[in-house]
Motif scaffolding. Structure first.
Motif, PDB file in Angstrom:
ATOM      1  N   GLU A  43      -0.014   3.681  11.492  1.00 31.92           N
ATOM      2  CA  GLU A  43       0.706   2.500  11.965  1.00 31.92           C
ATOM      3  C   GLU A  43       0.942   2.587  13.463  1.00 31.92           C
ATOM      4  O   GLU A  43       0.744   1.605  14.199  1.00 31.92           O
ATOM      5  N   VAL A  44       1.353   3.751  13.925  1.00 34.31           N
ATOM      6  CA  VAL A  44       1.571   3.960  15.363  1.00 34.31           C
ATOM      7  C   VAL A  44       0.277   3.724  16.125  1.00 34.31           C
ATOM      8  O   VAL A  44       0.247   3.022  17.146  1.00 34.31           O
ATOM      9  N   ASN A  45      -0.812   4.287  15.638  1.00 35.45           N
ATOM     10  CA  ASN A  45      -2.102   4.156  16.322  1.00 35.45           C
ATOM     11  C   ASN A  45      -2.577   2.706  16.341  1.00 35.45           C
ATOM     12  O   ASN A  45      -3.134   2.228  17.341  1.00 35.45           O
ATOM     13  N   PHE A  46      -2.365   1.994  15.238  1.00 31.60           N
ATOM     14  CA  PHE A  46      -2.842   0.617  15.137  1.00 31.60           C
ATOM     15  C   PHE A  46      -2.227  -0.278  16.199  1.00 31.60           C
ATOM     16  O   PHE A  46      -2.905  -1.103  16.828  1.00 31.60           O
ATOM     17  N   TRP A  47      -0.909  -0.146  16.430  1.00 27.40           N
ATOM     18  CA  TRP A  47      -0.226  -1.082  17.312  1.00 27.40           C
ATOM     19  C   TRP A  47      -0.479  -0.818  18.784  1.00 27.40           C
ATOM     20  O   TRP A  47      -0.070  -1.624  19.636  1.00 27.40           O
ATOM     21  N   ALA A  48      -1.182   0.236  19.094  1.00 25.61           N
ATOM     22  CA  ALA A  48      -1.592   0.428  20.496  1.00 25.61           C
ATOM     23  C   ALA A  48      -2.548  -0.674  20.924  1.00 25.61           C
ATOM     24  O   ALA A  48      -2.528  -1.110  22.088  1.00 25.61           O
ATOM     25  N   ARG A 104       2.031   6.446   2.446  1.00 20.57           N
ATOM     26  CA  ARG A 104       1.224   5.383   3.059  1.00 20.57           C
ATOM     27  C   ARG A 104       0.355   4.709   2.012  1.00 20.57           C
ATOM     28  O   ARG A 104      -0.298   5.369   1.214  1.00 20.57           O
ATOM     29  N   THR A 105       0.358   3.364   2.030  1.00 18.17           N
ATOM     30  CA  THR A 105      -0.505   2.590   1.141  1.00 18.17           C
ATOM     31  C   THR A 105      -1.593   1.848   1.899  1.00 18.17           C
ATOM     32  O   THR A 105      -2.656   1.562   1.346  1.00 18.17           O
ATOM     33  N   GLY A 106      -1.318   1.502   3.184  1.00 15.42           N
ATOM     34  CA  GLY A 106      -2.232   0.635   3.907  1.00 15.42           C
ATOM     35  C   GLY A 106      -2.199  -0.769   3.331  1.00 15.42           C
ATOM     36  O   GLY A 106      -1.328  -1.144   2.556  1.00 15.42           O
ATOM     37  N   GLY A 107      -3.194  -1.588   3.714  1.00 13.20           N
ATOM     38  CA  GLY A 107      -3.298  -2.938   3.197  1.00 13.20           C
ATOM     39  C   GLY A 107      -2.600  -3.945   4.084  1.00 13.20           C
ATOM     40  O   GLY A 107      -3.224  -4.538   4.968  1.00 13.20           O
ATOM     41  N   HIS A 108      -1.320  -4.138   3.886  1.00 14.14           N
ATOM     42  CA  HIS A 108      -0.564  -5.129   4.659  1.00 14.14           C
ATOM     43  C   HIS A 108      -0.731  -4.864   6.156  1.00 14.14           C
ATOM     44  O   HIS A 108      -0.970  -5.771   6.946  1.00 14.14           O
ATOM     45  N   THR A 109      -0.560  -3.622   6.543  1.00  7.38           N
ATOM     46  CA  THR A 109      -0.961  -3.099   7.850  1.00  7.38           C
ATOM     47  C   THR A 109      -1.607  -1.748   7.579  1.00  7.38           C
ATOM     48  O   THR A 109      -1.432  -1.173   6.498  1.00  7.38           O
ATOM     49  N   PRO A 110      -2.362  -1.196   8.545  1.00  9.39           N
ATOM     50  CA  PRO A 110      -3.044   0.080   8.282  1.00  9.39           C
ATOM     51  C   PRO A 110      -2.115   1.222   7.874  1.00  9.39           C
ATOM     52  O   PRO A 110      -2.500   2.100   7.104  1.00  9.39           O
ATOM     53  N   GLY A 111      -0.885   1.204   8.379  1.00  6.34           N
ATOM     54  CA  GLY A 111       0.038   2.280   8.045  1.00  6.34           C
ATOM     55  C   GLY A 111       1.166   1.867   7.129  1.00  6.34           C
ATOM     56  O   GLY A 111       2.148   2.609   6.983  1.00  6.34           O
ATOM     57  N   ALA A 142       9.206  -1.208  -1.979  1.00  6.30           N
ATOM     58  CA  ALA A 142       7.801  -1.550  -1.767  1.00  6.30           C
ATOM     59  C   ALA A 142       7.521  -2.241  -0.446  1.00  6.30           C
ATOM     60  O   ALA A 142       6.359  -2.562  -0.167  1.00  6.30           O
ATOM     61  N   GLY A 143       8.540  -2.467   0.383  1.00  2.00           N
ATOM     62  CA  GLY A 143       8.282  -3.121   1.656  1.00  2.00           C
ATOM     63  C   GLY A 143       7.577  -4.447   1.465  1.00  2.00           C
ATOM     64  O   GLY A 143       7.985  -5.285   0.653  1.00  2.00           O
ATOM     65  N   ASP A 144       6.465  -4.648   2.185  1.00  2.43           N
ATOM     66  CA  ASP A 144       5.714  -5.893   2.110  1.00  2.43           C
ATOM     67  C   ASP A 144       4.454  -5.774   1.260  1.00  2.43           C
ATOM     68  O   ASP A 144       3.526  -6.588   1.405  1.00  2.43           O
ATOM     69  N   ASP A 165      -5.470  -6.553   6.121  1.00  2.00           N
ATOM     70  CA  ASP A 165      -6.639  -6.330   5.263  1.00  2.00           C
ATOM     71  C   ASP A 165      -6.318  -6.949   3.904  1.00  2.00           C
ATOM     72  O   ASP A 165      -5.788  -6.282   3.018  1.00  2.00           O
ATOM     73  N   PRO A 166      -6.605  -8.240   3.730  1.00  2.00           N
ATOM     74  CA  PRO A 166      -6.185  -8.933   2.505  1.00  2.00           C
ATOM     75  C   PRO A 166      -6.718  -8.311   1.222  1.00  2.00           C
ATOM     76  O   PRO A 166      -5.975  -8.192   0.238  1.00  2.00           O
ATOM     77  N   GLU A 167      -7.979  -7.934   1.195  1.00  2.00           N
ATOM     78  CA  GLU A 167      -8.540  -7.361  -0.034  1.00  2.00           C
ATOM     79  C   GLU A 167      -7.887  -6.034  -0.375  1.00  2.00           C
ATOM     80  O   GLU A 167      -7.570  -5.761  -1.542  1.00  2.00           O
ATOM     81  N   ALA A 168      -7.672  -5.194   0.636  1.00  2.00           N
ATOM     82  CA  ALA A 168      -6.982  -3.923   0.392  1.00  2.00           C
ATOM     83  C   ALA A 168      -5.563  -4.160  -0.093  1.00  2.00           C
ATOM     84  O   ALA A 168      -5.055  -3.428  -0.953  1.00  2.00           O
ATOM     85  N   SER A 169      -4.899  -5.199   0.430  1.00  2.00           N
ATOM     86  CA  SER A 169      -3.540  -5.509   0.004  1.00  2.00           C
ATOM     87  C   SER A 169      -3.489  -5.882  -1.466  1.00  2.00           C
ATOM     88  O   SER A 169      -2.561  -5.494  -2.187  1.00  2.00           O
ATOM     89  N   VAL A 170      -4.479  -6.647  -1.936  1.00  2.00           N
ATOM     90  CA  VAL A 170      -4.552  -6.992  -3.356  1.00  2.00           C
ATOM     91  C   VAL A 170      -4.663  -5.732  -4.202  1.00  2.00           C
ATOM     92  O   VAL A 170      -3.964  -5.563  -5.216  1.00  2.00           O
ATOM     93  N   ASN A 171      -5.527  -4.818  -3.788  1.00  2.00           N
ATOM     94  CA  ASN A 171      -5.703  -3.571  -4.538  1.00  2.00           C
ATOM     95  C   ASN A 171      -4.426  -2.736  -4.543  1.00  2.00           C
ATOM     96  O   ASN A 171      -4.078  -2.130  -5.565  1.00  2.00           O
ATOM     97  N   VAL A 172      -3.733  -2.704  -3.396  1.00  2.00           N
ATOM     98  CA  VAL A 172      -2.463  -1.973  -3.320  1.00  2.00           C
ATOM     99  C   VAL A 172      -1.456  -2.562  -4.296  1.00  2.00           C
ATOM    100  O   VAL A 172      -0.781  -1.834  -5.043  1.00  2.00           O
ATOM    101  N   ARG A 173      -1.331  -3.881  -4.322  1.00  2.00           N
ATOM    102  CA  ARG A 173      -0.376  -4.539  -5.214  1.00  2.00           C
ATOM    103  C   ARG A 173      -0.664  -4.220  -6.673  1.00  2.00           C
ATOM    104  O   ARG A 173       0.231  -3.859  -7.440  1.00  2.00           O
ATOM    105  N   ILE A 174      -1.913  -4.417  -7.063  1.00  3.20           N
ATOM    106  CA  ILE A 174      -2.261  -4.215  -8.468  1.00  3.20           C
ATOM    107  C   ILE A 174      -2.042  -2.767  -8.875  1.00  3.20           C
ATOM    108  O   ILE A 174      -1.489  -2.477  -9.948  1.00  3.20           O
ATOM    109  N   ARG A 175      -2.440  -1.838  -8.017  1.00 11.26           N
ATOM    110  CA  ARG A 175      -2.238  -0.419  -8.327  1.00 11.26           C
ATOM    111  C   ARG A 175      -0.755  -0.085  -8.441  1.00 11.26           C
ATOM    112  O   ARG A 175      -0.324   0.628  -9.356  1.00 11.26           O
ATOM    113  N   LEU A 176       0.052  -0.625  -7.519  1.00 20.93           N
ATOM    114  CA  LEU A 176       1.490  -0.373  -7.551  1.00 20.93           C
ATOM    115  C   LEU A 176       2.120  -0.981  -8.802  1.00 20.93           C
ATOM    116  O   LEU A 176       2.931  -0.325  -9.476  1.00 20.93           O
TER     117      LEU A 176
END
Length: 303
Positions: free
Chosen positions: A154-159, A208-215, A231-233, A252-263
């Motif tokens: 997350e830190v790296n992404f926002w640079a 870390r789950t990723g998806g909504h944001t990388p971190g 679960a945050g966002d 990353d919308p597709e990764a977010s879907v996978n995160v949700r379903i897995r959670l």
């Protein structure tokens, strides 16, 4: 957790007509869900891969307008001698959200001083999760040895953030970028980045789950055979019936879907409690399997 539930003369929250904090215990861990208020968002932003008629039907079924107030929840956790704030809400830095940014007042009303906090865990660096730490005089009230836990990704992404897969109205991306970069500059010395998983205190693990944001990360609490996930966002009100619907803020919308379903599958299997940022306060409930989708089962209030 010592929580003062009695009104105090002169305190800003004393005349509120609805509750803004809810306390519960997970084994030996004390948890306090606190409402940072609400912010109005158009529903189209929450379901960007769906035809307007389908969105309208979902809203009508719940008697909701196209633009309605989304909850902003944070939690305070006390375990092993540490007092941990998970996310900090929106703060008062942004115009147009008069009913959000209530965290500092509501911590005070609950008898919690900012100097009590030993740790902060950030699920991600969107402005409605970090803005509460950017208000005037907030930094000076925090402990100099405060530890702020956030995923290194997350830190790296926002640079240099990439918004190419998001669907957000202007000028939100620019505000998100500026806010995250300001936060990282002001709090750099207090950051404790982790890679995939980190135990903040006894029974308090951020993953870390990723998806909504990388971190993007979730916080799992476990003690005495009881469990709760913040679960945050990763989760929104529509996500149970339609986990495949994309949120315009998802990097990353597709990764977010996978995160949700897995959670959801994990939570339905363990039957543990769920709390999430944007579920209606206090957002404490469980996840049930409902055919090919899921169902949120609110917990009965214990009072």
């Amino acid at each position: 957790m010592s929580v003062d539930n009695t009104p105090h003369r002169g305190k800003p929250a004393s005349d509120e007509l609805v509750p803004s904090r809810y306390a519960l215990r997970i084994g030996e861990i004390d948890v306090l869900v606190i409402s940072d208020g609400v912010l109005p968002l158009p529903f189209a932003t929450m379901a960007t891969n769906v035809e307007p008629a389908v969105r309208t039907a979902w809203l009508d079924n719940l008697f909701l307008p196209d633009k309605f107030d989304w909850a902003l929840n944070v939690i305070v956790v006390r375990s092993g001698g540490r007092t941990i704030l998970v996310d900090s809400g929106l703060g008062k830095e942004f115009s147009g959200f008069p009913r959000a940014g209530q965290l500092a007042l509501r911590l005070e009303a609950a008898g919690i001083d900012l100097a009590d906090l030993t740790d902060v865990v950030l699920t991600h660096l969107h402005m409605d999760h970090i803005g509460g730490l950017l208000g005037d005089g907030i930094r000076e009230r925090l402990r100099p040895d405060l530890r702020i836990h956030v995923a290194a990704a997350e830190v790296n992404f926002w640079a240099a953030p990439d918004f190419s897969r998001t669907t957000m109205p202007s000028p939100i991306p620019d505000v998100l970028r500026a806010t995250a970069q300001r936060f990282l500059k002001e709090y750099h010395s207090l950051l404790r980045p982790f890679e995939e998983e980190h135990e903040v205190a006894a029974g308090v693990v951020v993953r870390r789950t990723g998806g909504h944001t990388p971190g993007h990360s979730v916080v799992r609490l476990a003690s005495g055979g009881e469990r709760l996930t913040f679960a945050g966002d990763a989760v929104f009100p529509v996500s149970f019936e339609h986990p495949e619907w994309h949120n315009g803020f998802e990097h990353d919308p597709e990764a977010s879907v996978n995160v949700r379903i897995r959670l959801f599958r994990e939570l339905s299997a363990t039957r543990e409690l769920l709390v999430a940022t944007h579920l209606s306060f206090p957002s404490v409930g469980r996840v049930a399997v409902d055919g090919d989708a899921f169902r949120f089962v609110p917990a009965s209030w214990d009072y």
